[in-house]
Design a protein around this motif. Sequence first.
Motif, PDB file in Angstrom:
ATOM      1  N   THR A  29      14.889  20.447 -17.468  1.00  0.00           N
ATOM      2  CA  THR A  29      16.289  20.781 -17.214  1.00  0.00           C
ATOM      3  C   THR A  29      16.487  22.263 -16.896  1.00  0.00           C
ATOM      4  O   THR A  29      17.500  22.629 -16.294  1.00  0.00           O
ATOM      5  N   GLU A  30      15.494  23.082 -17.263  1.00  0.00           N
ATOM      6  CA  GLU A  30      15.572  24.506 -16.921  1.00  0.00           C
ATOM      7  C   GLU A  30      15.449  24.730 -15.408  1.00  0.00           C
ATOM      8  O   GLU A  30      15.718  25.841 -14.914  1.00  0.00           O
ATOM      9  N   ASN A  31      15.046  23.698 -14.680  1.00  0.00           N
ATOM     10  CA  ASN A  31      14.929  23.816 -13.221  1.00  0.00           C
ATOM     11  C   ASN A  31      16.272  23.679 -12.513  1.00  0.00           C
ATOM     12  O   ASN A  31      16.351  23.905 -11.307  1.00  0.00           O
ATOM     13  N   ILE A  32      17.320  23.302 -13.247  1.00  0.00           N
ATOM     14  CA  ILE A  32      18.667  23.263 -12.671  1.00  0.00           C
ATOM     15  C   ILE A  32      19.202  24.691 -12.673  1.00  0.00           C
ATOM     16  O   ILE A  32      19.290  25.321 -13.731  1.00  0.00           O
ATOM     17  N   PRO A  33      19.557  25.251 -11.515  1.00  0.00           N
ATOM     18  CA  PRO A  33      20.084  26.621 -11.490  1.00  0.00           C
ATOM     19  C   PRO A  33      21.327  26.766 -12.365  1.00  0.00           C
ATOM     20  O   PRO A  33      22.207  25.910 -12.344  1.00  0.00           O
ATOM     21  N   ALA A  34      21.369  27.836 -13.135  1.00  0.00           N
ATOM     22  CA  ALA A  34      22.515  28.064 -14.023  1.00  0.00           C
ATOM     23  C   ALA A  34      23.766  28.440 -13.254  1.00  0.00           C
ATOM     24  O   ALA A  34      24.891  28.217 -13.725  1.00  0.00           O
ATOM     25  N   THR A  35      23.587  29.018 -12.074  1.00  0.00           N
ATOM     26  CA  THR A  35      24.724  29.403 -11.232  1.00  0.00           C
ATOM     27  C   THR A  35      24.378  29.100  -9.780  1.00  0.00           C
ATOM     28  O   THR A  35      23.207  28.942  -9.420  1.00  0.00           O
ATOM     29  N   GLY A  36      25.394  29.039  -8.946  1.00  0.00           N
ATOM     30  CA  GLY A  36      25.180  28.859  -7.518  1.00  0.00           C
ATOM     31  C   GLY A  36      24.969  27.413  -7.124  1.00  0.00           C
ATOM     32  O   GLY A  36      24.771  26.527  -7.954  1.00  0.00           O
ATOM     33  N   GLY A  37      25.014  27.179  -5.836  1.00  0.00           N
ATOM     34  CA  GLY A  37      24.882  25.845  -5.311  1.00  0.00           C
ATOM     35  C   GLY A  37      23.466  25.301  -5.392  1.00  0.00           C
ATOM     36  O   GLY A  37      22.491  26.055  -5.450  1.00  0.00           O
ATOM     37  N   ALA A  53      21.946  11.118 -14.152  1.00  0.00           N
ATOM     38  CA  ALA A  53      21.585  12.293 -13.360  1.00  0.00           C
ATOM     39  C   ALA A  53      22.489  13.471 -13.727  1.00  0.00           C
ATOM     40  O   ALA A  53      22.033  14.613 -13.835  1.00  0.00           O
ATOM     41  N   GLY A  54      23.766  13.184 -13.941  1.00  0.00           N
ATOM     42  CA  GLY A  54      24.682  14.237 -14.375  1.00  0.00           C
ATOM     43  C   GLY A  54      24.311  14.779 -15.739  1.00  0.00           C
ATOM     44  O   GLY A  54      24.404  15.979 -15.996  1.00  0.00           O
ATOM     45  N   LEU A  55      23.847  13.879 -16.614  1.00  0.00           N
ATOM     46  CA  LEU A  55      23.431  14.312 -17.949  1.00  0.00           C
ATOM     47  C   LEU A  55      22.239  15.265 -17.859  1.00  0.00           C
ATOM     48  O   LEU A  55      22.123  16.199 -18.655  1.00  0.00           O
ATOM     49  N   GLY A  56      21.367  15.043 -16.865  1.00  0.00           N
ATOM     50  CA  GLY A  56      20.209  15.913 -16.705  1.00  0.00           C
ATOM     51  C   GLY A  56      20.571  17.343 -16.359  1.00  0.00           C
ATOM     52  O   GLY A  56      19.803  18.258 -16.628  1.00  0.00           O
ATOM     53  N   ALA A  57      21.745  17.540 -15.775  1.00  0.00           N
ATOM     54  CA  ALA A  57      22.192  18.889 -15.420  1.00  0.00           C
ATOM     55  C   ALA A  57      23.049  19.529 -16.499  1.00  0.00           C
ATOM     56  O   ALA A  57      23.321  20.732 -16.453  1.00  0.00           O
ATOM     57  N   TYR A  58      23.451  18.728 -17.474  1.00  0.00           N
ATOM     58  CA  TYR A  58      24.398  19.220 -18.487  1.00  0.00           C
ATOM     59  C   TYR A  58      23.832  20.344 -19.350  1.00  0.00           C
ATOM     60  O   TYR A  58      24.566  21.282 -19.693  1.00  0.00           O
ATOM     61  N   ARG A  62      26.022  22.638 -15.985  1.00  0.00           N
ATOM     62  CA  ARG A  62      26.509  22.327 -14.648  1.00  0.00           C
ATOM     63  C   ARG A  62      27.138  20.938 -14.591  1.00  0.00           C
ATOM     64  O   ARG A  62      26.659  20.002 -15.231  1.00  0.00           O
ATOM     65  N   LEU A  63      28.186  20.821 -13.811  1.00  0.00           N
ATOM     66  CA  LEU A  63      28.822  19.546 -13.520  1.00  0.00           C
ATOM     67  C   LEU A  63      28.437  19.162 -12.098  1.00  0.00           C
ATOM     68  O   LEU A  63      28.665  19.920 -11.160  1.00  0.00           O
ATOM     69  N   VAL A  64      27.849  17.992 -11.938  1.00  0.00           N
ATOM     70  CA  VAL A  64      27.344  17.569 -10.636  1.00  0.00           C
ATOM     71  C   VAL A  64      28.416  16.781  -9.897  1.00  0.00           C
ATOM     72  O   VAL A  64      29.044  15.877 -10.454  1.00  0.00           O
ATOM     73  N   ARG A  65      28.617  17.126  -8.626  1.00  0.00           N
ATOM     74  CA  ARG A  65      29.543  16.389  -7.759  1.00  0.00           C
ATOM     75  C   ARG A  65      28.690  15.424  -6.913  1.00  0.00           C
ATOM     76  O   ARG A  65      27.927  15.855  -6.051  1.00  0.00           O
ATOM     77  N   PHE A  66      28.817  14.153  -7.183  1.00  0.00           N
ATOM     78  CA  PHE A  66      27.968  13.173  -6.511  1.00  0.00           C
ATOM     79  C   PHE A  66      28.595  12.668  -5.218  1.00  0.00           C
ATOM     80  O   PHE A  66      29.806  12.473  -5.132  1.00  0.00           O
ATOM     81  N   MET A  67      27.737  12.451  -4.245  1.00  0.00           N
ATOM     82  CA  MET A  67      28.139  11.782  -3.023  1.00  0.00           C
ATOM     83  C   MET A  67      27.956  10.275  -3.251  1.00  0.00           C
ATOM     84  O   MET A  67      26.859   9.826  -3.587  1.00  0.00           O
ATOM     85  N   ALA A  68      29.028   9.519  -3.099  1.00  0.00           N
ATOM     86  CA  ALA A  68      28.992   8.080  -3.402  1.00  0.00           C
ATOM     87  C   ALA A  68      29.801   7.321  -2.359  1.00  0.00           C
ATOM     88  O   ALA A  68      30.741   7.859  -1.771  1.00  0.00           O
ATOM     89  N   LYS A  69      29.437   6.070  -2.137  1.00  0.00           N
ATOM     90  CA  LYS A  69      30.107   5.279  -1.106  1.00  0.00           C
ATOM     91  C   LYS A  69      31.601   5.153  -1.416  1.00  0.00           C
ATOM     92  O   LYS A  69      32.006   5.038  -2.574  1.00  0.00           O
ATOM     93  N   LYS A  70      32.394   5.178  -0.355  1.00  0.00           N
ATOM     94  CA  LYS A  70      33.852   5.233  -0.502  1.00  0.00           C
ATOM     95  C   LYS A  70      34.424   4.004  -1.191  1.00  0.00           C
ATOM     96  O   LYS A  70      35.512   4.067  -1.772  1.00  0.00           O
ATOM     97  N   GLU A  71      33.683   2.876  -1.161  1.00  0.00           N
ATOM     98  CA  GLU A  71      34.176   1.669  -1.812  1.00  0.00           C
ATOM     99  C   GLU A  71      34.424   1.892  -3.301  1.00  0.00           C
ATOM    100  O   GLU A  71      35.309   1.286  -3.896  1.00  0.00           O
TER     101      GLU A  71
END
Length: 259
Positions: A29-37, A53-58, A62-71
């Motif tokens: 989890t230390e591989n998730i950047p603490a700041t920046g995109g 996956a979001g929990l892995g960044a917590y 970081r809060l992850v914004r996921f790309m997901a199908k519009k349905e």
Amino acid sequence: MAEIVYPPVIKAAKGLFKALNLKFRLEGTENIPATGGAVLVSNHVSYLDFIFAGLGAYPAGRLVRFMAKKEIFDNRIAGPLMRGMHHIPVDRQAGAASYKAALNALKSGEVIGVFAEATISRSFTVKDIKSGAVRMAVAANVPLVPMAIWGPQRLWTKGRPRRLFQRGVPITILVGEPMHPKRGDDYDQVTKELRQRISDLLEKAQREYPDIPAADEKWWQPAYLDGAAPTPEEAEALDAAEAEERAARRAAREAREQG
């Protein structure tokens, strides 16, 4: 941006995980950047992967914004939650708008989550992936972070009944070292390397998973580990048949509307 929905959703999810005694293994989890995109790219084995996956960044805050199908956003229950957490809808018939939205979020310092296989892998191995995640990372000048998730398929995956309240299921989340593609790179080659890194993480998670399926539970184990999941070739055939059925239903619906 205001975070009214995301924090309480995380709190509720963690409370449910505790009640169900889910057994987490988080590494890297230390591989998730603490700041920046950053572009977080995960494998896809269940309908619940965005949660884990979001929990892995917590741990990185970081809060992850996921790309997901519009349905999903069209659903009367899930839709308001997805929009409240500022996830990004993807219309497969018009992907430019979602790509632009993700790029703007990356440039403003957000972590964007991508399931590059596009659909759940029935074989529980990593399917072929396209170069969109790499191109997005290059365009925004941010790192690519590979991730592998294993275990959620036992709770809810394609073609199997939901078992959301099954207790004591181990969940493995492994995060790999960031990649830093740049303009001028061979994007297809970088994509192959990204897929290999995710595959290596996934195989590690699968081989080191603490549970061994019972004889009647081998469906959640990949074929290469003597499981009963479809082989990649069988899974590809199943996906093709499903796509044909979906196209036929769409054509029939359009014909009815025009008639």
